[in-house]
Scaffold this motif. Structure first.
Motif, mmCIF file in Angstrom:
data_model
loop_
_atom_site.group_PDB
_atom_site.id
_atom_site.type_symbol
_atom_site.label_atom_id
_atom_site.label_comp_id
_atom_site.label_asym_id
_atom_site.label_seq_id
_atom_site.Cartn_x
_atom_site.Cartn_y
_atom_site.Cartn_z
ATOM 1 N N ARG A 154 -5.152 4.024 -2.010
ATOM 2 C CA ARG A 154 -4.679 3.369 -0.794
ATOM 3 C C ARG A 154 -5.790 3.314 0.257
ATOM 4 O O ARG A 154 -5.984 2.292 0.912
ATOM 5 C CB ARG A 154 -3.461 4.075 -0.217
ATOM 6 N N TYR A 168 -8.996 -4.253 2.811
ATOM 7 C CA TYR A 168 -8.123 -5.091 3.638
ATOM 8 C C TYR A 168 -8.719 -5.254 5.030
ATOM 9 O O TYR A 168 -8.758 -6.370 5.573
ATOM 10 C CB TYR A 168 -6.723 -4.478 3.690
ATOM 11 N N TYR A 199 -8.897 -3.934 -11.576
ATOM 12 C CA TYR A 199 -8.327 -2.614 -11.334
ATOM 13 C C TYR A 199 -7.174 -2.432 -12.304
ATOM 14 O O TYR A 199 -6.552 -3.399 -12.758
ATOM 15 C CB TYR A 199 -7.793 -2.501 -9.908
ATOM 16 N N ILE A 247 -3.468 -9.313 -2.525
ATOM 17 C CA ILE A 247 -3.473 -8.941 -3.944
ATOM 18 C C ILE A 247 -4.684 -9.561 -4.641
ATOM 19 O O ILE A 247 -5.430 -8.868 -5.341
ATOM 20 C CB ILE A 247 -2.159 -9.353 -4.645
ATOM 21 N N ALA A 281 -6.765 -6.194 -4.032
ATOM 22 C CA ALA A 281 -6.078 -5.231 -4.885
ATOM 23 C C ALA A 281 -6.167 -5.526 -6.380
ATOM 24 O O ALA A 281 -5.595 -4.784 -7.173
ATOM 25 C CB ALA A 281 -4.606 -5.153 -4.471
ATOM 26 N N MET A 291 0.828 -1.207 0.000
ATOM 27 C CA MET A 291 0.000 0.000 0.000
ATOM 28 C C MET A 291 0.864 1.259 0.000
ATOM 29 O O MET A 291 0.540 2.240 -0.660
ATOM 30 C CB MET A 291 -0.982 -0.035 1.167
ATOM 31 N N PHE A 312 1.024 -5.114 -8.548
ATOM 32 C CA PHE A 312 1.242 -5.413 -7.133
ATOM 33 C C PHE A 312 2.189 -6.605 -6.948
ATOM 34 O O PHE A 312 3.003 -6.605 -6.024
ATOM 35 C CB PHE A 312 -0.083 -5.655 -6.409
ATOM 36 N N LEU A 371 -8.189 0.575 -0.715
ATOM 37 C CA LEU A 371 -7.629 -0.758 -0.472
ATOM 38 C C LEU A 371 -7.514 -1.055 1.022
ATOM 39 O O LEU A 371 -7.677 -2.201 1.436
ATOM 40 C CB LEU A 371 -6.272 -0.903 -1.166
#
Length: 122
Positions: A59, A66, A96, A82, A86, A36, A112, A62
């Motif tokens: 961020r 998370y 994404y 991930i 992500a 991140m 990532f 995410l």
């Protein structure tokens, strides 16, 4: 004889088996935090559901995903982060994307994974 009424929410809690979710290990926590941080400091733009966002906003998004996964014990490794947070929208399923200065736009998952390899010194 008087009947007691039990609220539906309490019944729902009683019906679900109690499980304790262990937090990810120190290494996984450090790697996920590093991923991140890499995004936030990258200068890249982050696309979700067709709209571009700055790295700081990405961020934050995410981090919320998370945190959701942590509460359910679903992010024990950086790879799970991930794959489950992500890579794609959990609502639309769309991948994404990441656009970084001087680089070709790409899907977020490979970006990532590259960052994770760098964190691991690979």
């Amino acid at each position: 004889m008087k009947r007691r009424v039990v609220p539906a929410a309490l019944l729902a809690l009683l019906a679900v088996p109690a499980t304790l979710h262990a937090a990810p290990g120190v290494t996984a926590q450090r790697e996920i935090s590093g991923l991140m941080q890499a995004l936030e400091t990258s200068g890249c733009r982050f696309q979700r559901n067709g709209r571009w966002h700055g790295a700081d906003e990405a961020r934050s998004h995410l981090q919320r995903k998370y945190d959701y996964l942590l509460r359910r014990g679903l992010a024990d490794t950086a790879e799970q982060f991930i794959d489950r947070a992500a890579s794609r929208s959990s609502i639309s399923g769309k991948p994404y994307r990441v656009a970084c200065p001087g680089q070709a736009e790409q899907e977020a998952a490979p970006w990532f994974r590259q960052q994770l390899a760098r964190l691991r010194g690979q």
